[in-house]
Design a protein around this motif. Sequence first.
Motif, PDB file in Angstrom:
ATOM      1  N   THR A  44      56.408  39.873  44.322  1.00 30.04           N
ATOM      2  CA  THR A  44      55.071  39.276  44.182  1.00 30.04           C
ATOM      3  C   THR A  44      54.228  40.200  43.312  1.00 30.04           C
ATOM      4  OG1 THR A  44      54.162  40.370  46.161  1.00 30.04           O
ATOM      5  CG2 THR A  44      55.165  38.170  46.479  1.00 30.04           C
ATOM      6  N   ASP A  45      53.042  39.755  43.014  1.00 27.58           N
ATOM      7  CA  ASP A  45      52.121  40.522  42.156  1.00 27.58           C
ATOM      8  C   ASP A  45      52.826  40.919  40.862  1.00 27.58           C
ATOM      9  OD1 ASP A  45      50.333  40.268  44.263  1.00 27.58           O
ATOM     10  OD2 ASP A  45      50.749  42.266  45.041  1.00 27.58           O
ATOM     11  N   ASP A  46      53.586  39.965  40.307  1.00 25.14           N
ATOM     12  CA  ASP A  46      54.460  40.246  39.168  1.00 25.14           C
ATOM     13  C   ASP A  46      54.078  39.483  37.898  1.00 25.14           C
ATOM     14  OD1 ASP A  46      55.165  37.703  40.004  1.00 25.14           O
ATOM     15  OD2 ASP A  46      57.195  38.249  40.600  1.00 25.14           O
ATOM     16  N   GLU A  47      52.830  39.020  37.838  1.00 27.84           N
ATOM     17  CA  GLU A  47      52.391  38.192  36.712  1.00 27.84           C
ATOM     18  C   GLU A  47      52.571  38.868  35.360  1.00 27.84           C
ATOM     19  OE1 GLU A  47      50.297  38.941  39.364  1.00 27.84           O
ATOM     20  OE2 GLU A  47      50.782  37.100  40.467  1.00 27.84           O
ATOM     21  N   ASN A  48      52.437  40.167  35.295  1.00 27.31           N
ATOM     22  CA  ASN A  48      52.559  40.897  34.033  1.00 27.31           C
ATOM     23  C   ASN A  48      53.817  41.763  33.973  1.00 27.31           C
ATOM     24  OD1 ASN A  48      50.082  40.179  32.550  1.00 27.31           O
ATOM     25  ND2 ASN A  48      49.112  40.984  34.398  1.00 27.31           N
ATOM     26  N   TRP A  49      54.790  41.464  34.835  1.00 27.04           N
ATOM     27  CA  TRP A  49      55.998  42.276  34.885  1.00 27.04           C
ATOM     28  C   TRP A  49      56.696  42.280  33.521  1.00 27.04           C
ATOM     29  CZ3 TRP A  49      57.816  46.244  36.987  1.00 27.04           C
ATOM     30  CH2 TRP A  49      59.153  46.591  36.804  1.00 27.04           C
ATOM     31  N   GLY A  50      57.192  43.434  33.164  1.00 25.01           N
ATOM     32  CA  GLY A  50      57.893  43.611  31.904  1.00 25.01           C
ATOM     33  C   GLY A  50      57.038  44.304  30.864  1.00 25.01           C
ATOM     34  N   LYS A  51      55.743  44.404  31.138  1.00 29.50           N
ATOM     35  CA  LYS A  51      54.828  45.083  30.224  1.00 29.50           C
ATOM     36  C   LYS A  51      54.555  46.497  30.733  1.00 29.50           C
ATOM     37  CE  LYS A  51      52.723  40.714  29.039  1.00 29.50           C
ATOM     38  NZ  LYS A  51      52.008  39.703  29.747  1.00 29.50           N
ATOM     39  N   ILE A  52      54.428  47.428  29.801  1.00 28.76           N
ATOM     40  CA  ILE A  52      54.200  48.835  30.149  1.00 28.76           C
ATOM     41  C   ILE A  52      52.940  48.976  30.992  1.00 28.76           C
ATOM     42  CG2 ILE A  52      53.704  51.141  29.222  1.00 28.76           C
ATOM     43  CD1 ILE A  52      55.361  50.308  26.748  1.00 28.76           C
ATOM     44  N   GLY A  53      53.071  49.732  32.095  1.00 29.37           N
ATOM     45  CA  GLY A  53      51.950  50.011  32.983  1.00 29.37           C
ATOM     46  C   GLY A  53      51.773  49.007  34.109  1.00 29.37           C
ATOM     47  N   PHE A  54      52.514  47.913  34.085  1.00 30.02           N
ATOM     48  CA  PHE A  54      52.374  46.901  35.129  1.00 30.02           C
ATOM     49  C   PHE A  54      53.453  47.052  36.198  1.00 30.02           C
ATOM     50  CE2 PHE A  54      49.798  45.149  31.780  1.00 30.02           C
ATOM     51  CZ  PHE A  54      48.703  44.668  32.482  1.00 30.02           C
ATOM     52  N   SER A  55      53.109  46.589  37.392  1.00 27.48           N
ATOM     53  CA  SER A  55      53.964  46.743  38.571  1.00 27.48           C
ATOM     54  C   SER A  55      54.258  45.403  39.213  1.00 27.48           C
ATOM     55  CB  SER A  55      53.267  47.625  39.620  1.00 27.48           C
ATOM     56  OG  SER A  55      53.013  48.895  39.104  1.00 27.48           O
ATOM     57  N   GLY A  68      62.748  44.582  56.787  1.00 26.91           N
ATOM     58  CA  GLY A  68      62.599  43.353  56.021  1.00 26.91           C
ATOM     59  C   GLY A  68      61.150  43.204  55.576  1.00 26.91           C
ATOM     60  N   GLY A  69      60.961  42.573  54.440  1.00 27.43           N
ATOM     61  CA  GLY A  69      59.622  42.407  53.894  1.00 27.43           C
ATOM     62  C   GLY A  69      59.383  43.351  52.725  1.00 27.43           C
ATOM     63  N   TRP A  70      58.093  43.659  52.499  1.00 23.10           N
ATOM     64  CA  TRP A  70      57.740  44.529  51.377  1.00 23.10           C
ATOM     65  C   TRP A  70      58.479  45.852  51.510  1.00 23.10           C
ATOM     66  CZ3 TRP A  70      52.820  47.888  51.046  1.00 23.10           C
ATOM     67  CH2 TRP A  70      52.763  48.520  49.807  1.00 23.10           C
ATOM     68  N   ALA A  71      59.202  46.231  50.440  1.00 19.37           N
ATOM     69  CA  ALA A  71      60.037  47.435  50.472  1.00 19.37           C
ATOM     70  C   ALA A  71      59.519  48.547  49.564  1.00 19.37           C
ATOM     71  CB  ALA A  71      61.470  47.084  50.073  1.00 19.37           C
ATOM     72  N   SER A  72      59.010  48.180  48.384  1.00 20.06           N
ATOM     73  CA  SER A  72      58.585  49.193  47.407  1.00 20.06           C
ATOM     74  C   SER A  72      57.831  48.532  46.262  1.00 20.06           C
ATOM     75  CB  SER A  72      59.800  49.936  46.851  1.00 20.06           C
ATOM     76  OG  SER A  72      60.654  49.045  46.158  1.00 20.06           O
ATOM     77  N   ASN A  73      57.374  49.354  45.341  1.00 18.49           N
ATOM     78  CA  ASN A  73      56.758  48.884  44.105  1.00 18.49           C
ATOM     79  C   ASN A  73      57.615  49.344  42.934  1.00 18.49           C
ATOM     80  OD1 ASN A  73      54.565  48.652  45.992  1.00 18.49           O
ATOM     81  ND2 ASN A  73      53.198  48.500  44.247  1.00 18.49           N
ATOM     82  N   ASP A  74      57.733  48.494  41.931  1.00 16.89           N
ATOM     83  CA  ASP A  74      58.362  48.859  40.671  1.00 16.89           C
ATOM     84  C   ASP A  74      57.279  48.862  39.604  1.00 16.89           C
ATOM     85  OD1 ASP A  74      60.770  48.726  42.015  1.00 16.89           O
ATOM     86  OD2 ASP A  74      61.594  47.082  40.819  1.00 16.89           O
ATOM     87  N   THR A  75      57.310  49.859  38.729  1.00 22.20           N
ATOM     88  CA  THR A  75      56.341  49.959  37.637  1.00 22.20           C
ATOM     89  C   THR A  75      57.079  50.236  36.336  1.00 22.20           C
ATOM     90  OG1 THR A  75      54.699  50.888  39.158  1.00 22.20           O
ATOM     91  CG2 THR A  75      54.283  51.184  36.799  1.00 22.20           C
TER      92      THR A  75
END
Length: 167
Positions: A44-55, A68-75
Amino acid sequence: MTFQISVSTIYHCSLERAFKTPMLCDVAKVHTGYGIMPAVTHTTDDENWGKIGFSKKVYAAKSLTQKGGWASNDTVLERIENKYWKIEVSNFQAWMLGFTKFTGEWQTTELEPNKIQIDYTYTMHSGNPLFYPLNWLFTNTFWKTYMKRVLENVRKMAEGNETYMFE
């Protein structure tokens, strides 16, 4: 302290497919789980995923190590088109053997048309000296095996022209 592991392989697809597939396709098809690593279910919260600085927030199935559930953030830290990705995995929601973050790197090199070398590297960051022996063992045994499984999952998607979820 950091612990680093790298694996390499050859994909038979276009350079663009080899570069974009691991980051822009469905991550649940990339990280399918293995042993103590739970499968990723969605983001979730991935609308800008793939762009530098976005998570994005990464969610995992229930497992021995995760409720189970939210595990981590990727940036996304760095993106050089058709050559290199660098991402950070952080904000772990479960104890990760004393690791504070992971830094993943995906490098693509075109050897010839439709023959792409993949160099996949993970750096595991740990802040607790008591866990360094366990961190080293985990990185050099379990995580290396897990990375090889990820490479094969991405291979199937790249060579099978899996649809991108992000641009």
